[in-house]
Design a protein around this motif. Structure first.
Motif, PDB file in Angstrom:
ATOM      1  N   ARG A 254       0.806  -1.226   0.000  1.00  0.00           N
ATOM      2  CA  ARG A 254       0.000   0.000   0.000  1.00  0.00           C
ATOM      3  C   ARG A 254       0.835   1.271   0.000  1.00  0.00           C
ATOM      4  O   ARG A 254       0.380   2.312  -0.453  1.00  0.00           O
ATOM      5  N   ASP A 255       2.054   1.217   0.551  1.00  0.00           N
ATOM      6  CA  ASP A 255       2.855   2.430   0.643  1.00  0.00           C
ATOM      7  C   ASP A 255       4.339   2.085   0.602  1.00  0.00           C
ATOM      8  O   ASP A 255       4.727   0.918   0.571  1.00  0.00           O
TER       9      ASP A 255
ATOM     10  N   GLU B 148       5.817  -0.134   3.492  1.00  0.00           N
ATOM     11  CA  GLU B 148       5.484  -1.545   3.357  1.00  0.00           C
ATOM     12  C   GLU B 148       6.283  -2.174   2.220  1.00  0.00           C
ATOM     13  O   GLU B 148       6.678  -3.339   2.311  1.00  0.00           O
TER      14      GLU B 148
ATOM     15  N   PRO C 261       7.053   0.723  -6.235  1.00  0.00           N
ATOM     16  CA  PRO C 261       6.266   1.547  -5.320  1.00  0.00           C
ATOM     17  C   PRO C 261       5.323   2.463  -6.077  1.00  0.00           C
ATOM     18  O   PRO C 261       5.462   2.652  -7.291  1.00  0.00           O
ATOM     19  N   GLY C 262       4.378   3.051  -5.363  1.00  0.00           N
ATOM     20  CA  GLY C 262       3.383   3.896  -6.018  1.00  0.00           C
ATOM     21  C   GLY C 262       3.964   5.044  -6.808  1.00  0.00           C
ATOM     22  O   GLY C 262       3.443   5.402  -7.873  1.00  0.00           O
ATOM     23  N   ASP C 263       5.076   5.618  -6.333  1.00  0.00           N
ATOM     24  CA  ASP C 263       5.649   6.768  -7.045  1.00  0.00           C
ATOM     25  C   ASP C 263       6.495   6.370  -8.245  1.00  0.00           C
ATOM     26  O   ASP C 263       7.100   7.214  -8.894  1.00  0.00           O
TER      27      ASP C 263
ATOM     28  N   GLY D  54       2.966  -1.973  -6.064  1.00  0.00           N
ATOM     29  CA  GLY D  54       2.189  -0.879  -5.485  1.00  0.00           C
ATOM     30  C   GLY D  54       1.730   0.138  -6.502  1.00  0.00           C
ATOM     31  O   GLY D  54       1.319   1.247  -6.137  1.00  0.00           O
TER      32      GLY D  54
END
Length: 250
Positions: free
Chosen positions: A57-58, A61, A191-193, A219
């Motif tokens: 999620r982030d 994590e 990751p999300g970014d 993510g």
């Protein structure tokens, strides 16, 4: 930085024999990577856990799960030790870049004071003798001569003044650093970014470094299949086909 597009330019100039093959490499990993090469991110059957997706999620994590996979899950479930598992992430900076991941992995796998430019004997590193080239290795020792490395079976001594610019920790690499190498197990961290950094060539390169097992710390949600389907390599123009053209007519 890099060699340009020599192979693609040779194909475009049609100065060498060409054979087209759509036969995928064997196994679930070969099927997955072959699909990515033509813009398809397929869900493959992996009865031997050849491919594992780990949702996160982030950033925190993502780092935690990546370290957990390298240190515990992959050795226990797949039988590949940590020293044969490579982490690949899109960039050096950020909360889940190579610097953050290497710091977390060093803390678990080879903690130490880092008295020689942040390095200790036993550290896994990547050495760049020239820009654009990356050699995986390990720190052997440090003395007045510099940092002693073992890189692909060869002894290398990096003078103290060159350590900062040419040696990085190597538990986690970028896909660019990993080009040309393969490991029994690979953990790709998305990751999300990282969504803006993804492209089909990047995913193909990162996923294709795994020989037996691939874990994807995922993510980026739909950015991954979208990148594989839609974001191809940036076009680059070189003079090589033009330079080769006289050889075709002669």
């Amino acid at each position: 930085m890099g060699p340009g597009r020599v192979f693609a330019d040779l194909l475009a100039a049609r100065v060498c024999p060409q054979v087209a093959s759509r036969q995928p490499d064997p196994g679930p990993l070969g099927e997955l990577v072959s699909g990515i090469g033509i813009g398809e991110l397929n869900q493959v059957e992996a009865p031997g856990k050849e491919v594992v997706i780990v949702p996160v999620r982030d950033a925190g994590e993502a780092v935690h799960r990546a370290v957990q996979l390298v240190v515990d899950s992959v050795p226990r479930a797949i039988g590949v030790p940590a020293e044969q598992t490579q982490v690949i992430t899109p960039g050096h900076g950020g909360a889940v870049g190579t610097r953050a991941l290497n710091a977390a992995l060093k803390e678990r796998l080879n903690p130490g004071p880092g008295r020689f430019g942040g390095f200790d004997p036993g550290d896994r590193v990547v050495y760049s003798p020239v820009p654009g080239r990356a050699l995986p290795g390990r720190v052997v020792k440090a003395d007045a001569q510099g940092l002693h490395l073992s890189c692909e079976g060869e002894d290398v001594v990096v003078p103290k003044e060159r350590v900062e610019q040419s040696v990085r920790h190597g538990w986690a690499l970028t896909a660019h650093q990993a080009v040309g190498s393969r490991w029994p197990a690979v953990v790709v961290v998305l990751p999300g970014d990282a969504a803006q950094a993804l492209s089909r060539p990047w995913v193909y390169t990162a996923f294709g470094r795994a020989d037996r097992h691939l874990s994807v710390v995922h993510g980026v949600e739909q950015a991954l299949p979208r990148a594989v389907a839609e974001v191809s390599a940036k076009p680059r123009t070189t003079r090589l086909p033009v330079l080769l053209a006289p050889q075709i007519s002669s």
